[in-house]
Design a protein around this motif. Sequence first.
Motif, PDB file in Angstrom:
ATOM      1  N   ILE A   1      -9.063  11.200  -3.656  1.00 16.70           N
ATOM      2  CA  ILE A   1      -7.773  11.595  -3.075  1.00 16.70           C
ATOM      3  C   ILE A   1      -6.940  10.350  -2.810  1.00 16.70           C
ATOM      4  CG2 ILE A   1      -6.668  12.767  -1.129  1.00 16.70           C
ATOM      5  CD1 ILE A   1      -9.245  14.376  -0.805  1.00 16.70           C
ATOM      6  N   PRO A   2      -5.684  10.322  -3.258  1.00 19.42           N
ATOM      7  CA  PRO A   2      -4.824   9.148  -3.000  1.00 19.42           C
ATOM      8  C   PRO A   2      -4.765   8.820  -1.517  1.00 19.42           C
ATOM      9  CG  PRO A   2      -3.761  10.656  -4.537  1.00 19.42           C
ATOM     10  CD  PRO A   2      -4.985  11.361  -4.032  1.00 19.42           C
ATOM     11  N   GLU A   3      -4.660   7.526  -1.223  1.00 21.14           N
ATOM     12  CA  GLU A   3      -4.699   7.070   0.168  1.00 21.14           C
ATOM     13  C   GLU A   3      -3.660   7.749   1.044  1.00 21.14           C
ATOM     14  OE1 GLU A   3      -3.959   2.930   2.671  1.00 21.14           O
ATOM     15  OE2 GLU A   3      -4.431   2.836   0.534  1.00 21.14           O
ATOM     16  N   ASN A   4      -2.457   7.979   0.491  1.00 23.10           N
ATOM     17  CA  ASN A   4      -1.390   8.565   1.305  1.00 23.10           C
ATOM     18  C   ASN A   4      -1.626  10.049   1.599  1.00 23.10           C
ATOM     19  OD1 ASN A   4      -0.981   9.181  -1.409  1.00 23.10           O
ATOM     20  ND2 ASN A   4       1.213   9.440  -1.162  1.00 23.10           N
ATOM     21  N   LEU A   5      -2.555  10.680   0.892  1.00 27.60           N
ATOM     22  CA  LEU A   5      -2.861  12.091   1.127  1.00 27.60           C
ATOM     23  C   LEU A   5      -4.170  12.292   1.893  1.00 27.60           C
ATOM     24  CD1 LEU A   5      -1.951  13.667  -2.343  1.00 27.60           C
ATOM     25  CD2 LEU A   5      -0.546  13.572  -0.277  1.00 27.60           C
ATOM     26  N   LEU A   6      -5.022  11.277   1.874  1.00 30.36           N
ATOM     27  CA  LEU A   6      -6.353  11.428   2.467  1.00 30.36           C
ATOM     28  C   LEU A   6      -6.288  11.723   3.965  1.00 30.36           C
ATOM     29  CD1 LEU A   6      -9.378  11.390   2.080  1.00 30.36           C
ATOM     30  CD2 LEU A   6      -9.343   8.900   2.304  1.00 30.36           C
ATOM     31  N   GLU A   7      -5.364  11.068   4.679  1.00 35.42           N
ATOM     32  CA  GLU A   7      -5.254  11.307   6.114  1.00 35.42           C
ATOM     33  C   GLU A   7      -4.911  12.761   6.410  1.00 35.42           C
ATOM     34  OE1 GLU A   7      -2.840   9.714  10.091  1.00 35.42           O
ATOM     35  OE2 GLU A   7      -2.438   8.824   8.126  1.00 35.42           O
TER      36      GLU A   7
END
Length: 443
Positions: free
Chosen positions: A203-209
């Motif tokens: 999962i891309p870092e900006n979506l993982l959170e």
Amino acid sequence: MNKENFRILIVDDEKSFLLLMRKILDDEGYTVKGLTDPEEALKVLDAFEPSLVISDLKMPKMDGIKFMDEVKRSRQIDFIMITAFATVETAIEAMKKGAEDYITKPLKDPDQLRIAVAKVFDRQTLVDENVLLKSALYEDIPAFEIVFAGMENVLKELKDVAPTDATVMLYGETGTGKTLVAKILHRLSGRKGPFVDINCAAIPENLLESELFGYEKGAFTGALSQKKGKFELANDGSILLDEVSEMSLTLQAKLLKVLQERTFERIGSLHTLKTSARVAAATNRDLREMVKEGKFREDLFYRLNVFPISIPPLRERREHLEKIIGYLIGVIARRFGREPKIIPVAVFQYMREYQWPGNIRELENVLERAIIVSKGSELQIPDIGDISESGRLKKSGGDLKGIEKEAIRNALSQTGGNKTMAAKMLGISVRSLHYKIKEYEIK
């Protein structure tokens, strides 16, 4: 469960409102059927088999609560009620009778409907996954013994730690079965909540959170409705943070807070939520080395590494390979609706020569292909495929012909040169054996 398989039956005598709801839910990807007559709706239950019923409370032929009672006499189906009388009394009565939720009409905000349905969909999906989990191979004790052949110490460690709330760190190469081990840990724990896993590397870092903690409607562009994160969905259950080593340092700090305080906030929310999820993490990397390199937080490492478990690669369990292969062949054959294949000694010997760098995952993939291409009742070496350094299998003692030649030599040696017995051992005909002896110039 995907949305297409989630069937929704809407029953409302107001046709315009019925069409509006159907359009909203159709656009969300659900399979939707709409009827204005509750008596007709009762007749289509067997054919349509809805996952959810959305029913108006006030209808001329039969009110919504009576309709719900009729339905629930013969089956367990989730209900959402529609009421134009948004009073506490009608809502409480519907909920007491078994409704999951209610919405009001006129529908001022379509998200009211979307969110109510999404909650039921998410819950049913997690329940379904948990049911599948309980019926999977690791519920069966004999299967436990086979899957854990050569790593009985891992099973013992799982049984020791499962009843506790301790965080478990799973180490192992790619394909060794870390996710499966985490599911077994969850199963042994007896937790009532679901097992939820997330691959931090996928999962891309900006979506993982947002995947981990969820978000509120309007928290960012595209956040059209509220979404629960994995920690919220895994409440009272277990969450696996797969490939946790790939998480950014910023997100590592937020994860540390969750582990320390057992609380988190959805993105865009000031409301603090608690989590009772049991945390397991997995990686194929050396976290201690990453800590030294400044790529992984030391404090998070110690929070995760409370109970470390190392899963050995398949090459270290090759003395148990025949047992594992035999079991997987049966599992895969049932999955494909085929009869299990007989595996001759030569095939086992051929597969033992391989190092299996992709571990159990690679072995399962190779066996799936072999079962698909195999034409007879027995697997043959050509069904398994060639062995090459860069491909799925590894050259060991030569190419495919070299290993087949060596297998024939060994079979002849073990049978004292008896070709009939050697052919039976190899799983080939005597005629084929004679041909191969001549081809390979075996004396």
